[in-house]
Motif scaffolding. Structure first.
Motif, PDB file in Angstrom:
ATOM      1  N   ASP A 256     -25.209  14.957 -11.542  1.00 10.75           N
ATOM      2  CA  ASP A 256     -23.788  15.283 -11.457  1.00 10.75           C
ATOM      3  C   ASP A 256     -23.553  16.740 -11.836  1.00 10.75           C
ATOM      4  O   ASP A 256     -24.308  17.348 -12.584  1.00 10.75           O
ATOM      5  CB  ASP A 256     -22.923  14.344 -12.295  1.00 10.75           C
ATOM      6  CG  ASP A 256     -23.440  14.165 -13.706  1.00 10.75           C
ATOM      7  OD1 ASP A 256     -24.561  14.609 -13.999  1.00 10.75           O
ATOM      8  OD2 ASP A 256     -22.721  13.576 -14.532  1.00 10.75           O
ATOM      9  N   TYR A 257     -22.480  17.274 -11.291  1.00  9.78           N
ATOM     10  CA  TYR A 257     -22.149  18.694 -11.416  1.00  9.78           C
ATOM     11  C   TYR A 257     -21.121  18.879 -12.525  1.00  9.78           C
ATOM     12  O   TYR A 257     -19.959  18.483 -12.390  1.00  9.78           O
ATOM     13  CB  TYR A 257     -21.603  19.183 -10.082  1.00  9.78           C
ATOM     14  CG  TYR A 257     -21.180  20.634 -10.041  1.00  9.78           C
ATOM     15  CD1 TYR A 257     -22.104  21.649 -10.266  1.00  9.78           C
ATOM     16  CD2 TYR A 257     -19.861  20.986  -9.761  1.00  9.78           C
ATOM     17  CE1 TYR A 257     -21.726  22.976 -10.212  1.00  9.78           C
ATOM     18  CE2 TYR A 257     -19.474  22.312  -9.694  1.00  9.78           C
ATOM     19  CZ  TYR A 257     -20.406  23.304  -9.930  1.00  9.78           C
ATOM     20  OH  TYR A 257     -20.037  24.620  -9.873  1.00  9.78           O
ATOM     21  N   ASN A 258     -21.539  19.438 -13.658  1.00 12.77           N
ATOM     22  CA  ASN A 258     -20.627  19.749 -14.755  1.00 12.77           C
ATOM     23  C   ASN A 258     -21.262  20.830 -15.629  1.00 12.77           C
ATOM     24  O   ASN A 258     -22.324  21.343 -15.307  1.00 12.77           O
ATOM     25  CB  ASN A 258     -20.281  18.495 -15.567  1.00 12.77           C
ATOM     26  CG  ASN A 258     -21.517  17.750 -16.045  1.00 12.77           C
ATOM     27  OD1 ASN A 258     -22.432  18.335 -16.627  1.00 12.77           O
ATOM     28  ND2 ASN A 258     -21.566  16.445 -15.781  1.00 12.77           N
TER      29      ASN A 258
ATOM     30  N   SER B 271     -23.890  15.012  -6.937  1.00 12.77           N
ATOM     31  CA  SER B 271     -22.778  14.102  -6.647  1.00 12.77           C
ATOM     32  C   SER B 271     -22.143  13.631  -7.940  1.00 12.77           C
ATOM     33  O   SER B 271     -22.831  13.209  -8.864  1.00 12.77           O
ATOM     34  CB  SER B 271     -23.260  12.891  -5.845  1.00 12.77           C
ATOM     35  OG  SER B 271     -22.214  11.948  -5.679  1.00 12.77           O
ATOM     36  N   ASN B 272     -20.817  13.701  -8.000  1.00 13.41           N
ATOM     37  CA  ASN B 272     -20.067  13.181  -9.147  1.00 13.41           C
ATOM     38  C   ASN B 272     -19.467  11.810  -8.849  1.00 13.41           C
ATOM     39  O   ASN B 272     -18.754  11.254  -9.680  1.00 13.41           O
ATOM     40  CB  ASN B 272     -18.942  14.154  -9.531  1.00 13.41           C
ATOM     41  CG  ASN B 272     -19.464  15.389 -10.239  1.00 13.41           C
ATOM     42  OD1 ASN B 272     -20.642  15.716 -10.129  1.00 13.41           O
ATOM     43  ND2 ASN B 272     -18.599  16.083 -10.962  1.00 13.41           N
TER      44      ASN B 272
ATOM     45  N   THR C  60     -23.506   7.195  -6.017  1.00 12.79           N
ATOM     46  CA  THR C  60     -24.753   7.347  -6.760  1.00 12.79           C
ATOM     47  C   THR C  60     -25.538   6.044  -6.798  1.00 12.79           C
ATOM     48  O   THR C  60     -26.733   6.002  -6.455  1.00 12.79           O
ATOM     49  CB  THR C  60     -24.471   7.828  -8.193  1.00 12.79           C
ATOM     50  OG1 THR C  60     -23.932   9.153  -8.141  1.00 12.79           O
ATOM     51  CG2 THR C  60     -25.740   7.829  -9.024  1.00 12.79           C
TER      52      THR C  60
ATOM     53  N   LYS D  90     -28.449  11.296 -14.736  1.00 17.23           N
ATOM     54  CA  LYS D  90     -27.106  11.549 -15.268  1.00 17.23           C
ATOM     55  C   LYS D  90     -27.017  10.958 -16.667  1.00 17.23           C
ATOM     56  O   LYS D  90     -27.914  10.240 -17.106  1.00 17.23           O
ATOM     57  CB  LYS D  90     -26.040  10.913 -14.373  1.00 17.23           C
ATOM     58  CG  LYS D  90     -25.993  11.432 -12.947  1.00 17.23           C
ATOM     59  CD  LYS D  90     -24.812  10.837 -12.202  1.00 17.23           C
ATOM     60  CE  LYS D  90     -24.720  11.355 -10.780  1.00 17.23           C
ATOM     61  NZ  LYS D  90     -23.485  10.901 -10.093  1.00 17.23           N
TER      62      LYS D  90
ATOM     63  N   GLY E 256     -13.683  14.816 -11.862  1.00 13.39           N
ATOM     64  CA  GLY E 256     -14.729  14.339 -12.743  1.00 13.39           C
ATOM     65  C   GLY E 256     -14.294  14.394 -14.192  1.00 13.39           C
ATOM     66  O   GLY E 256     -13.153  14.764 -14.510  1.00 13.39           O
TER      67      GLY E 256
END
Length: 331
Positions: free
Chosen positions: A66-68, A103-104, A109, A123, A206
């Motif tokens: 995930d993108y954070n 992918s968030n 997922t 994640k 998110g």
């Protein structure tokens, strides 16, 4: 039917017709037995490669992250993140190449994992019983608790909005990311306190986007893991994250339930790597170091500033046509 029984039949029917019948029957028995044994041998010879064997044969580990600001982001054109660095180290030890998808979306997922699109979900997954029905979790990477994210009392935030205990959650509207354990926890908490909690599942934003929305006053409350909340509190000093709403929970990776050998390998790797200095340095870099705040405030941070290079607009346009992640291309 064995030959001894056939001989007994022959003695009872000692004539040429009976003899021919029994001889024919014996031939069928022998033929059927040999066919059965041959089939069994062939089935034993057919070997279905395991997930771990396929990964090593192809040299590719398909991972979704995930993108954070902690797990994966791009800073000054370089991919970074806690989960990203763990995956890179894992692939280095396995002598394979990572194929990373960002992918968030939690539903996408888990569906991608079960369908074979991904081999590994890297994640911060909270280990729960419902999820254990769908996927196999690795040994825990760490533990955390779920906390309420809200603004501190101020001139812009009246005291009436500030919640001191879980009982104060009654009747409040709380926004959480869709398909996360936060939603289920709030429903259970509503049962525990005996009053409804209005839980809004956000399918667009998110966890960290919701945290920033609380800080800006766009929403009043959200829920996230304590370590992520404490990290974001450095970015947004007006936030309070002191109200815990769960007991400590295990955070782990996930693989398919039938990926027994891959899970066994990952379990060993996680236990061993967590004891190393390299792991402690990675954890410190993303969850404890004061430099984290400085990176987040930079215009070259892909989340806060969103800038990787002067060619970003061109890369974004090309990546959109091919459904690629422009951040990975630019980096």
């Amino acid at each position: 039917m064995g030959f001894l029984r056939l001989m007994l039949l022959f003695e009872r029917h000692n004539n040429s017709a009976s003899f021919l019948f029994i001889l024919h029957l014996a031939a069928l028995v022998v033929l059927a037995t040999n066919c059965s044994r041959s089939k069994q041998v062939e089935e034993e010879k057919v070997h279905q490669p395991s997930d771990l064997e396929i990964i090593r044969e192809t040299g590719i580990l398909k991972v979704v992250i995930d993108y954070n600001s902690t797990n994966y982001f791009v800073y000054r054109g370089k991919p970074m993140g806690y989960q990203y660095e763990l995956v890179m180290k894992l692939c280095d030890d396995m002598d394979v190449r990572p194929e990373i998808t960002v992918s968030n979306n939690m539903a996408e997922t888990f569906e991608g994992l079960k369908s074979g699109r991904f081999d590994l979900v890297a994640k911060n997954l909270t280990v729960t019983r419902p999820r254990q029905m769908e996927v196999a979790f690795t040994r825990p990477l760490k533990q955390t608790r779920q906390v309420l994210v809200q603004r501190k009392p101020s001139a812009d935030t009246p005291d009436s909005l500030f919640l001191n205990t879980t009982l104060d959650l009654a009747g409040k509207q709380i926004h959480v990311q869709q398909n996360t354990t936060y939603y289920r926890r709030l429903l259970n908490l509503s049962e525990e306190i005996g009053h409804p909690i209005r839980v809004v599942e956000d399918s667009v934003n998110g966890v960290e986007q919701l945290v920033s929305m609380v800080a800006r006053g766009e929403i009043d409350y959200t829920v996230c893991d304590e370590n992520v909340a404490l990290l974001n509190q450095n970015y947004y000093p007006n936030l309070d994250v002191s109200l815990k709403i769960s007991f400590p929970q295990h955070i782990a990776w996930a693989v398919r339930k039938e990926s027994d050998d891959l899970k066994e390998f990952l379990d060993r790797w996680i236990v061993q790597f967590k004891e190393t200095k390299e792991y402690r340095e990675i954890y410190h870099l993303y969850f404890e170091s004061q430099r984290t705040t400085g990176r987040f405030g930079s215009p070259f941070h892909s989340i806060a500033g969103g800038k990787i290079s002067e060619y970003d607009p061109l890369v974004k346009e090309l990546a959109k046509k091919h459904n690629w992640d422009w951040r990975l291309i630019s980096s």
